[in-house]
Design an enzyme around this catalytic site. Structure first.
Site, short mmCIF file in Angstrom:
data_model
loop_
_atom_site.label_atom_id
_atom_site.label_comp_id
_atom_site.label_asym_id
_atom_site.label_seq_id
_atom_site.Cartn_x
_atom_site.Cartn_y
_atom_site.Cartn_z
N LYS A 1 -6.97 0.75 11.92
CA LYS A 1 -7.36 1.37 10.66
C LYS A 1 -8.87 1.21 10.51
O LYS A 1 -9.39 0.09 10.49
CB LYS A 1 -6.65 0.70 9.49
CG LYS A 1 -7.10 1.24 8.15
CD LYS A 1 -6.24 0.74 7.03
CE LYS A 1 -6.73 1.25 5.69
NZ LYS A 1 -5.87 0.80 4.60
N LYS B 1 -5.46 5.38 12.08
CA LYS B 1 -5.83 5.96 10.79
C LYS B 1 -7.34 5.90 10.61
O LYS B 1 -7.91 4.83 10.84
CB LYS B 1 -5.13 5.16 9.70
CG LYS B 1 -5.54 5.53 8.30
CD LYS B 1 -4.92 4.58 7.32
CE LYS B 1 -5.42 4.92 5.94
NZ LYS B 1 -4.95 4.00 4.94
C1 PBG Z 1 -4.78 0.64 1.16
C2 PBG Z 1 -4.65 1.97 1.78
C3 PBG Z 1 -5.64 2.95 1.87
C4 PBG Z 1 -5.04 4.07 2.39
C5 PBG Z 1 -3.70 3.75 2.66
N1 PBG Z 1 -3.47 2.43 2.28
C6 PBG Z 1 -7.06 2.98 1.39
C7 PBG Z 1 -8.00 1.98 1.80
O1 PBG Z 1 -7.81 1.21 2.75
O2 PBG Z 1 -9.02 1.89 1.13
C8 PBG Z 1 -5.76 5.38 2.60
C9 PBG Z 1 -4.93 6.58 2.67
C10 PBG Z 1 -5.64 7.86 2.45
O3 PBG Z 1 -6.87 7.96 2.31
O4 PBG Z 1 -4.92 8.84 2.42
N2 PBG Z 1 -4.74 -0.47 1.92
#
Ligand code: PBG
Length: 329
Positions: A202, A255
């Protein structure tokens, strides 16, 4: 024109000459069961709040989320991923609302499971919807995100989700060692059948903005670069995924998705586990914004994007476009 060994010209266009021929040789087919639809859940009844930076997506009260889950299931989607919007008054530095067995998330899981029993439910495991500062972990007095203390919270959160009926917990926090710790805790409570979708690679991306609008979360300070990955790195992503796999992750996630197709493709060569990719809020919003300006056709761009994510090697795609795309598949 290049030729075959028999010296006849190579005419690759023969396999493109008509719709049925193109279909016969089509290598990648996007199917409803490839898609996971995120759902944003709010308190109340019969409530639906559009999210301005995610056109076509709304925050839904649980009763409407159940209806949406049912509709998605009927369209062939196998899973939804739940994200609760938490009342700011319930946000505390030690965010016990994240594992409240009567909280919004717990009730949403229970209701959807009861009413759409064959739909798979995925819940995010991270503290950001529940902390006043919007970070995914606990903060110490030096302003650092504490890894191991956060994992304790993630364990409570995962167990609450398992007791409420999720099929998969999906840790999205990027703390080190959380997958193994969650796996152990689930097994000790007899939840051998609850799986883990690990947000393995991520990235600290600029593409999460509309998601944070949806959750009404704003970072009180700093950024997420001490726990989410540097977009410059790919070897590190493979290492993250290998560790999560070793710790017991059932599905590995990359992601965002479309800017990270190289990571998906490399991971495909490294693992035999299923790969999920999260086509995130910003990726969806860009296509929708260009469509509104009349510059691009969102349906076509979104379809092509999701297809490319699957072609790169993803088995499962989390996307806000699920509903939109399904009507065209
Ligand atoms: C939170 C989380 C996020 C997303 C999914 N879970 C945001 C972040 O890490 O700030 C992002 C998903 C998206 O932008 O569609 N842990």
């Amino acid at each position: 024109m290049s030729t075959t060994s028999f010296n006849v010209p190579m005419r690759l266009r023969r396999n493109r000459k008509s719709e049925p021929v193109r279909k016969m040789v089509q290598e990648t087919i996007l199917m409803p069961q490839d898609l996971v639809a995120p759902l944003f859940v709010i308190d109340g009844m019969q409530k639906q709040e559009p999210i301005h930076s995610l056109p076509g997506v709304a925050r839904l009260s649980i009763d409407l989320a159940v209806q949406e889950a049912q509709a998605l299931y009927e369209l062939g989607v196998c899973a939804v991923a739940l994200f609760p919007i938490i009342d700011p008054r319930l946000k505390t530095p030690l965010p016990s609302e994240a594992w409240n067995p009567q909280g919004l998330l717990a009730v949403a899981i229970q209701e959807i499971k009861a009413r759409v029993p064959h739909l798979c439910i995925i819940a995010d495991v991270a503290l950001d919807p529940f902390t006043p500062h919007g970070h995914d972990g606990l903060i110490n007095d030096r302003g650092e995100i504490c890894n191991d203390a956060t994992i304790e919270c993630l364990i409570h959160m995962s167990l609450m989700q398992a007791r409420s009926g999720v099929d998969f917990v999906a840790p999205s926090d990027m703390m080190d060692g959380r997958v193994g710790a969650i796996r152990k805790a689930l097994d000790e409570e007899g939840f051998q059948n609850v799986g883990i979708i690990a947000y393995s690679a991520k990235y600290a991306s600029a593409l999460y903005g509309p998601f944070r609008d949806a959750l009404q979360v704003r970072l009180a300070f700093g950024d997420k670069k001490t726990y989410q990955m540097d977009p410059a790195n790919s070897r590190e992503a493979l290492l993250e995924a290998a560790l999560d796999e070793e710790e017991g992750a059932d599905i590995l996630m990359v992601k965002p998705a479309s800017l990270y197709l190289d990571i998906i493709a490399k991971l495909r060569n490294q693992t035999k586990r299923p790969i999920a990719a999260y086509h995130v809020s910003g990726e969806y919003a860009m296509a929708m914004a260009a469509d509104r300006l009349g510059w691009l056709d969102a349906d076509k761009v979104l379809y092509e994007t999701l297809l490319s994510i699957k072609r790169a090697g993803a088995d499962i795609i989390f996307t806000y476009a699920a509903r939109r795309i399904l009507k065209n598949l």
